[in-house]
Write an enzyme that holds these catalytic residues in place. Structure first.
Site, PDB file in Angstrom:
ATOM      1  N   ARG A 123       0.816  -1.208   0.000  1.00  0.00           N
ATOM      2  CA  ARG A 123       0.000   0.000   0.000  1.00  0.00           C
ATOM      3  C   ARG A 123       0.854   1.263   0.000  1.00  0.00           C
ATOM      4  O   ARG A 123       0.494   2.277  -0.598  1.00  0.00           O
ATOM      5  CB  ARG A 123      -0.948   0.000   1.208  1.00  0.00           C
ATOM      6  CG  ARG A 123      -1.935   1.148   1.150  1.00  0.00           C
ATOM      7  CD  ARG A 123      -3.024   1.050   2.187  1.00  0.00           C
ATOM      8  NE  ARG A 123      -3.949   2.155   2.009  1.00  0.00           N
ATOM      9  CZ  ARG A 123      -4.926   2.202   1.115  1.00  0.00           C
ATOM     10  NH1 ARG A 123      -5.114   1.188   0.307  1.00  0.00           N
ATOM     11  NH2 ARG A 123      -5.718   3.253   1.015  1.00  0.00           N
ATOM     12  N   ASP A 131      -3.433   2.367  15.123  1.00  0.00           N
ATOM     13  CA  ASP A 131      -2.561   1.202  15.020  1.00  0.00           C
ATOM     14  C   ASP A 131      -2.287   0.544  16.369  1.00  0.00           C
ATOM     15  O   ASP A 131      -1.783  -0.583  16.419  1.00  0.00           O
ATOM     16  CB  ASP A 131      -1.222   1.586  14.381  1.00  0.00           C
ATOM     17  CG  ASP A 131      -1.326   1.730  12.871  1.00  0.00           C
ATOM     18  OD1 ASP A 131      -2.344   1.293  12.310  1.00  0.00           O
ATOM     19  OD2 ASP A 131      -0.391   2.269  12.250  1.00  0.00           O
ATOM     20  N   ASP A 136      -3.049  -4.294   4.442  1.00  0.00           N
ATOM     21  CA  ASP A 136      -3.850  -4.998   5.440  1.00  0.00           C
ATOM     22  C   ASP A 136      -5.327  -5.008   5.077  1.00  0.00           C
ATOM     23  O   ASP A 136      -5.854  -4.033   4.549  1.00  0.00           O
ATOM     24  CB  ASP A 136      -3.709  -4.327   6.816  1.00  0.00           C
ATOM     25  CG  ASP A 136      -2.363  -4.617   7.448  1.00  0.00           C
ATOM     26  OD1 ASP A 136      -1.810  -5.686   7.152  1.00  0.00           O
ATOM     27  OD2 ASP A 136      -1.891  -3.782   8.224  1.00  0.00           O
TER      28      ASP A 136
END
Length: 437
Positions: free
Chosen positions: A97, A321, A121
């Protein structure tokens, strides 16, 4: 598919130093494309995602020299732009990404940039509209091939500075637009810009290269375009997500751990939020010392006595995160807490694996989970699991290290994407972890 075998239930002890920040490194590496001069970068983490991007830069014919552990020089003076439209790039770029951020510097410097639809992800929708709407406002034309899943932006006559209000404070979107704007004609003003430390680092690096950027650290950036940028030397910050991971690990395993050289001034709310779970953190210079929580840790309540909720938000809010780490750490707290993941709708789906281990978690919906802590009165049970993404993977690893018995985690390539030599580093502080092919 790689596998970790973990014998849990052991206390750990010692010092551990965080790697360089993954999210900063991906931005900084793309910025080397902004100049034909040599750029030297230190503290680059040796992890899968970063190494993939370095491979892409090499295939783009960036001259790369490894100077030592974590230190590289890059020179982008003879690029092969045809590689961007090759089948090889479509394959390599779609698996990372972070590769989206090569578009901004290439568009600003050469007037064109291409990218396959990137992967990453599976944590919910992560749209790219902010990136391309910013490029269009700077004067680029946009095209997308649905059949080839390929994006392109072109500005053969150059970019022109303008005012823009971003629809979301996207970190990679802001980074991409800023890297394009520093070489645009005139002044670009970006409101609702991301302002996290790694974006600040990118801006400071570009200023060292000769860019004119005002408002660094705020959500309002003003960029005066320049004709060209020069080389520079830059050091990547320590990874705040890894630092938070080690805090959670220390609490869950009742271990005494010192995290070295954490760059306290760039941690934001991370220490404060862990303290809401009752975890003791001591600042020792630029280190974090976590004493062994032999008596456990108790979830705080709000001033009015209401139920504790921990949620994410764009910086300076708490980083999304680390919510997976907070959730697994809460499973052994004394008390209850709601984890509210606002920014991604699929990131909490790994909790079924923790429930299988005996954790008391109620998944309210894709965004909210209520955790009822065990207070170490019962331990998690060892089990076999598969890592779905980087952050869930490290959370499951922490759970396994705290559980009684031997656990197995498959698909550890997901963990390797974000954590450098994690098994070797944990072994040095006493973890019983083995990597199996």
């Amino acid at each position: 598919m790689g596998t970790f075998k973990i014998e849990g239930g052991h206390q750990l002890k010692g010092d551990i130093q965080p790697q360089g920040a993954k999210n900063e490194a991906l931005q900084i590496l793309c910025a080397v494309l902004l100049t034909k001069e040599k750029v030297t970068i230190h503290n680059i983490p040796d992890i899968r995602d970063v190494n993939k991007l370095i491979t892409i830069l090499g295939n783009l014919r960036v001259k790369i020299e490894k100077l030592g552990k974590g230190s590289y020089s890059f020179q982008s003076d003879d690029l092969d732009l045809d590689y961007l439209e090759s089948e090889l790039f479509k394959e390599e770029g779609s698996g990372l990404r972070g590769s989206i951020m090569i578009v901004g510097p290439l568009l600003g410097r050469f007037g064109k940039g291409y990218i396959p639809r990137p992967g990453g992800d599976k944590i919910g929708r992560r749209r790219l509209d902010t990136h391309f709407e910013g490029f269009i406002k700077l004067g680029a034309t946009f095209r997308y091939s649905k059949e080839e899943r390929f994006y392109g932006v072109e500005a053969p006559n150059g970019l022109t500075g303008t005012y823009m209000l971003l629809d979301e404070a996207s970190v990679t979107g802001t980074a991409n637009i800023v890297m394009a704007a520093v070489l645009a004609n005139g002044t670009t003003t970006i409101y609702n810009a991301a302002c996290e430390p790694y974006l600040q680092q990118l801006c400071k690096m570009m200023v060292a290269m000769g860019a004119s950027i005002k408002g660094i650290g705020s959500n309002l950036l003003e960029i005066e375009g320049v004709e060209e940028l020069k080389g520079c030397e830059h050091t990547v910050l320590p990874d705040m997500i890894e630092i938070g991971s080690w805090i959670g690990l220390a609490a869950m395993t009742k271990s005494e751990i010192t995290i070295k050289k954490v760059s306290w001034e760039n941690l934001g709310q991370i220490p404060q939020v862990f303290r809401k779970l009752g975890i003791t953190l001591e600042r020792r210079g630029d280190d974090i010392h976590i004493p062994a929580h032999t008596n456990g840790y108790e979830v705080q309540s709000f001033i009015d006595g209401s139920f504790m909720t921990i949620s994410d938000a764009p910086w300076p809010g708490f980083t999304p995160d680390l919510l997976s780490i907070m959730l697994v750490t809460a499973t052994q707290a004394r008390g209850e807490v709601m984890i509210h993941q606002k920014m991604f709708e699929s990131r909490l789906f790994f909790v079924d694996k923790l429930i299988d281990m005996g954790a008391k978690i109620i998944l309210c919906d894709p965004h909210r989970a209520t955790v009822i802590g065990h207070d170490f009165k019962s331990t998690l049970k060892a089990t076999t699991m598969t890592s779905p993404d980087i952050r869930a993977g490290i959370s499951l690893l922490i759970a396994a290290l705290s559980a009684k018995g031997t656990s197995t985690i498959h698909n550890i390539e997901q963990i390797d994407r974000g954590y450098e030599n994690i098994d070797e580093r944990l072994q040095r502080i006493g973890a019983k972890i083995t990597r199996l092919d």
